[in-house]
Design an enzyme around this catalytic site. Structure first.
Site, short mmCIF file in Angstrom:
data_model
loop_
_atom_site.label_atom_id
_atom_site.label_comp_id
_atom_site.label_asym_id
_atom_site.label_seq_id
_atom_site.Cartn_x
_atom_site.Cartn_y
_atom_site.Cartn_z
CE LYS A 59 -4.60 -1.31 1.38
NZ LYS A 59 -5.70 -1.14 2.35
NE ARG A 106 -8.02 -7.71 -0.05
CZ ARG A 106 -7.59 -7.02 -1.09
NH1 ARG A 106 -6.56 -6.19 -0.96
NH2 ARG A 106 -8.18 -7.13 -2.27
#
Length: 299
Positions: A234, A268
């Protein structure tokens, strides 16, 4: 610094998703499989069905207990309506269910009609990445007995980025919002042992907010709901290290280890094997997993 209030309705215990039951000390990998042509990291590598099926096979072999299937890119991009999203994911869920009856199938969607279709096709978990934008998705989860992921997005509409987000205390805000959404889920009949909370790094947050949430993750864990973290590649990792997505693995794994030590339970990830190994090492350090072999000093 203010300590966030607790999530008082949480059940404190096992997590049940599909045919699987996960103990409170079990660290679970959720593999990312995107049926999109424009994903920020894989750039469409699993858009084609066969490539996506092979990615699921590989993820299960590498230690994923959950596979998270998405049909719409999270960020800005081409419009994908509900019909097209369903075309990408519903039949694919059916094929994954046939191929891997033991795996937990999660679908990343904010739309109740898509959620209903994938649950009928065999999905076990609805990963509502946009924090209850379509309230009927909660009712879908309840009706099908599916699990539900509550996320914090700071009120953003789907597929939008934050602009100068500001919080007096970002962790207190996250806890309060997730408490409210989990309460709504319970009120419509979602199973308590199927509710997961996700602070949603980057969503509705600048990099410093995501870092703050990570270092104070134990305040979310203290409420008792299983905490999912979606850290993989991210922007908060990229900005912390000034690196593009394809060079963010080490930063992702560092954040993964910290989050696991602070009590997160689901992770995740794009990089399943590396994530599984990091989590196994953390579990050994915590004492909740025994070493795979013990030879040193024993001869």
């Amino acid at each position: 610094m203010t300590t966030a209030p607790g999530l008082t309705t949480a059940p404190q215990g096992e997590l049940r998703l599909g045919a699987r039951t996960f103990a409170p000390d079990e660290l679970v990998v959720m593999a990312v499989v995107n049926r999109t042509p424009d994903s920020f990291f894989d750039r469409g590598a699993t858009f084609a069905e066969q490539a996506a099926l092979e990615a699921v096979d590989r993820a299960v072999d590498e230690g994923a207990a959950v596979v998270d299937i998405g049909g719409v890119k999270a960020g800005y991009g081409a419009v994908v309506d509900a019909e097209e999203e369903a075309r990408r994911v519903v039949g694919f869920v059916e094929r994954v269910r046939e191929r891997h009856p033991e795996v937990v199938i999660s679908v990343d969607t904010w739309r109740s009609d898509v959620g209903d279709a994938v649950c009928r096709a065999g999905a076990d978990l609805l990963n509502d990445a946009w924090g209850g934008h379509d309230p009927a998705l909660l009712e879908v989860a309840a009706r099908h007995g599916a699990g539900y992921v509550c996320t914090h997005t700071g009120g953003l509409a789907p597929r939008t980025d934050p602009h100068r987000p500001a919080y007096d205390d970002v962790v207190a805000e996250v806890v309060a919002a997730l408490d409210e959404l989990a309460g709504r889920a319970l009120a419509v009949g979602v199973r308590p042992d199927g509710i997961v909370i996700d602070p949603a790094h980057d969503f509705g947050k600048a990099t410093r907010h995501s870092l703050e949430v990570t270092r104070r993750l134990d305040e979310l864990v203290a409420g008792g709901w299983p905490v999912l973290v979606a850290l993989s590649r991210k922007d908060f990792v990229g900005e912390s290290l000034d690196l593009p997505p394809d060079e963010r693995l080490e930063g992702t794994l560092a954040a993964t280890a910290v989050s696991a030590m602070l009590g997160a339970r689901l992770f995740r990830a794009h990089d399943v094997r590396a994530t599984r190994r990091v989590l196994d090492m953390v579990a050994c350090i915590r004492g909740t997993r025994q070493p795979a072999v013990v030879r040193r000093g024993m001869a």
